[in-house]
Design an enzyme around this catalytic site. Sequence first.
Site, PDB file in Angstrom:
ATOM      1  N   ASP A 114       1.422   5.115   0.243  1.00 27.07           N
ATOM      2  CA  ASP A 114       0.472   6.386   0.508  1.00 27.07           C
ATOM      3  C   ASP A 114      -0.506   7.454   0.172  1.00 27.07           C
ATOM      4  OD1 ASP A 114       0.181   4.867   3.622  1.00 27.07           O
ATOM      5  OD2 ASP A 114       1.718   5.787   4.139  1.00 27.07           O
ATOM      6  N   ARG A 142       9.880   7.244   4.276  1.00 26.94           N
ATOM      7  CA  ARG A 142      10.025   8.394   4.530  1.00 26.94           C
ATOM      8  C   ARG A 142      10.419   8.793   5.803  1.00 26.94           C
ATOM      9  NH1 ARG A 142       3.285   9.665   4.008  1.00 26.94           N
ATOM     10  NH2 ARG A 142       4.342  11.530   4.253  1.00 26.94           N
ATOM     11  N   TYR A 182      12.339   1.426  -2.737  1.00 26.36           N
ATOM     12  CA  TYR A 182      12.113   2.265  -2.532  1.00 26.36           C
ATOM     13  C   TYR A 182      13.289   3.881  -2.701  1.00 26.36           C
ATOM     14  CZ  TYR A 182       7.451   1.575  -1.106  1.00 26.36           C
ATOM     15  OH  TYR A 182       5.936   0.677  -0.709  1.00 26.36           O
ATOM     16  N   ARG A 229       1.103  -0.980   0.217  1.00 23.96           N
ATOM     17  CA  ARG A 229      -0.036   0.000  -0.113  1.00 23.96           C
ATOM     18  C   ARG A 229       1.033   1.219  -0.142  1.00 23.96           C
ATOM     19  NH1 ARG A 229      -3.985  -1.914   5.226  1.00 23.96           N
ATOM     20  NH2 ARG A 229      -4.317  -3.441   4.038  1.00 23.96           N
TER      21      ARG A 229
END
Length: 250
Positions: free
Chosen positions: A51, A202, A109, A49
């Site tokens: 964001d 993040r 990522y 998932r």
Amino acid sequence: MNYKLLLQYDGTDFHGWQVQENLRTVQGELTSALSLIDGRSVSVHGSGRTDAGVHAEGQVASVEIQREITTEKLRGAINANVGKDVRVLNVEVVDPEFHARYSAVEKTYVYRIVNAQVVSPFWSRYVHQEARKLDLDRMRSATQLFLGRHDWTAFSAAQSDVEDRVRTITGLDVCENYDARGAAPIIEIRATADGFLRYMVRTIAGTLMSIARNEFDNDALHEAIETGQRPLAATTAPACGLTLVSVRYS
């Protein structure tokens, strides 16, 4: 037939991946398109998932449909029924046991930062702008502390439905390249692991930027990883700079 979809999307105008009532999401848009194509309600499963505001260059989804259709026609039909900010790049038939989420073994990522006073409009949707000077040597030194298997409670969302917050980070690199189109340097924080928690990348990016601004040091970072208590200076970086680059399957 079970299909594997390779996706890219600009996450700016999506409320994340997961279906949410009355909100535009990537999973919701794909589900609507595929249900229309198959003439029945279908379930679309993503590798994870993302964001709201997070982008994807290599998201993977899986879906079972009953209609007989070639992979090329299925790709075209999906793209014709979704917004231009999401695209299926490739479709392939896979084993019935394949599941985009549960079959994944590794994800990567990238968090992108424009370290300059001005950010180009060609990049503004896809990077975080940091006008203050960042010390890349400090950032690179700190990356070594993140490697390995740890409980990442201090670097994830406080509210989460996962029972286990232990993940193994196998790669964390910081590089900087000058981008001619944007006329500015772009810093990339590339993270690879067997899985990530919500806000984890993040928060790692925000922590590295705080270290690069000399707001705290490696000793405080080591303590945070060991105790699960996040330093006050370690903030969660904005979603716009984060992109899911790839998902690896065995």
